[in-house]
Design an enzyme around this catalytic site. Structure first.
Site, PDB file in Angstrom:
ATOM      1  N   HIS A  41      55.346 -55.492 -33.430  1.00  0.00           N
ATOM      2  CA  HIS A  41      54.216 -56.181 -34.085  1.00  0.00           C
ATOM      3  C   HIS A  41      53.154 -55.150 -34.379  1.00  0.00           C
ATOM      4  O   HIS A  41      52.099 -55.686 -35.188  1.00  0.00           O
ATOM      5  CB  HIS A  41      53.841 -57.274 -33.314  1.00  0.00           C
ATOM      6  CG  HIS A  41      54.681 -58.308 -33.656  1.00  0.00           C
ATOM      7  ND1 HIS A  41      54.610 -59.459 -34.384  1.00  0.00           N
ATOM      8  CD2 HIS A  41      55.833 -58.800 -32.774  1.00  0.00           C
ATOM      9  CE1 HIS A  41      55.549 -60.469 -34.398  1.00  0.00           C
ATOM     10  NE2 HIS A  41      56.080 -60.225 -33.197  1.00  0.00           N
ATOM     11  N   ASP A  89      60.740 -56.942 -30.135  1.00  0.00           N
ATOM     12  CA  ASP A  89      59.370 -56.824 -30.599  1.00  0.00           C
ATOM     13  C   ASP A  89      59.262 -55.163 -30.039  1.00  0.00           C
ATOM     14  O   ASP A  89      58.443 -54.885 -29.071  1.00  0.00           O
ATOM     15  CB  ASP A  89      58.275 -57.400 -30.047  1.00  0.00           C
ATOM     16  CG  ASP A  89      56.987 -57.173 -30.503  1.00  0.00           C
ATOM     17  OD1 ASP A  89      56.076 -57.461 -29.925  1.00  0.00           O
ATOM     18  OD2 ASP A  89      57.084 -56.090 -31.340  1.00  0.00           O
ATOM     19  N   SER A 183      48.948 -54.583 -26.050  1.00  0.00           N
ATOM     20  CA  SER A 183      50.443 -54.704 -26.669  1.00  0.00           C
ATOM     21  C   SER A 183      51.056 -53.241 -26.780  1.00  0.00           C
ATOM     22  O   SER A 183      50.481 -52.307 -27.002  1.00  0.00           O
ATOM     23  CB  SER A 183      50.496 -55.331 -27.884  1.00  0.00           C
ATOM     24  OG  SER A 183      49.930 -56.684 -27.600  1.00  0.00           O
TER      25      SER A 183
END
Ligand SMILES: O=C(O)c1[nH]c2ccc(F)cc2c1NC(=O)[C@H]1C[C@@H]1c1ccccc1
Length: 232
Positions: A41, A89, A183
């Site tokens: 992402h 992801d 992230s």
């Protein structure tokens, strides 16, 4: 990282900062001399621009002896990753050259045995992501310890309501949590990377929305395959 504290400098020599135009965008970590693992992402909205990877850093802004910015030769998102959900992801980044390994730059082994980490296991996560609900960004690496919660609890109707697959895991998000900018970083349990912080937008620090990680073990073959095919 919400509710955490400044990491002891260079105790996490595997941590990477993925940057665009000198700005931290996401975390990542060194899984081999020339490879960094992060979250797919993180490439949204970068319209195909390649990241640069900062290794050996504690402070994002101050000069530090072993801090070095590496160019990326290629970025490979997992083919199953997409903008609509958190599945697959993962992002592999091949550095232009092998990273110079030293006390401040080291590879972190990842879990290859595909078995769930037991609920209540205390793990740790670090990053340069936001440290307040208003989005304050730290200059120095932060860290926090978080307990794993069961997939059953994480999938409860009042939590993530059946969206957590067997290739994901969760940690408690009450007050202490990962947040935007963390992230791509590793969830480290007993010294081994078990998960990668997912980069889908999620409220932080709310116990009703536990933190979600992509488990790495189910992807070991994909990771090995990509590294082997790009070798040389
Ligand atoms: O961290 C994430 O989950 C995430 N997911 C994304 C998707 C697209 C995308 F273009 C970026 C991101 C992004 N990171 C961010 O927005 C980073 C920029 C923000 C930030 C927060 C704290 C400290 C420094 C910088």
């Amino acid at each position: 990282i919400l509710g955490g504290y400044e990491a002891r400098p260079h105790l996490r020599p595997y941590m990477a900062s993925l940057q665009l135009d000198g700005q931290h965008v996401c975390g990542g970590f060194l899984i081999a001399e020339q490879w960094v693992l992060s979250a797919a992402h993180c490439t949204e909205g970068t319209n195909g621009k390649l990241f640069q990877v900062l290794l050996g850093a504690h402070s994002l802004s101050e000069p530090e002896p072993h801090k070095r910015l590496y160019r990326v030769r290629t970025q490979i998102a997992h083919p199953g990753s997409n903008i609509h959900n958190n599945r697959d992801d993962l992002l592999l980044l091949q550095l232009e050259e092998k990273a110079e390994l030293n006390a401040h730059v080291k590879v972190l082994p990842f879990q290859r045995e595909d078995r769930d980490v037991e609920a209540d296991t205390m793990c740790e996560v670090a990053g340069w992501g936001t440290i307040t609900h208003s989005g304050r960004r730290p200059d120095k690496l932060q860290q926090v310890e978080r307990p794993v919660i069961s997939r059953e609890l994480c999938n409860h109707r009042t939590r993530h309501d059946q969206t957590i697959t067997e290739k994901m895991m969760c940690t408690d998000s009450r007050k202490k949590d990962t947040c935007k900018g963390d992230s791509g970083g590793p969830l480290v349990c007993n010294g081994v990377a078990e998960g990668v912080v997912t980069a889908g937008s999620r409220v932080c620090g709310n116990y009703k929305k536990p933190a979600i990680y992509t488990r790495i073990a189910p992807y070991a073959a994909w990771i090995d395959g990509v590294m082997a095919s790009a070798a040389g």
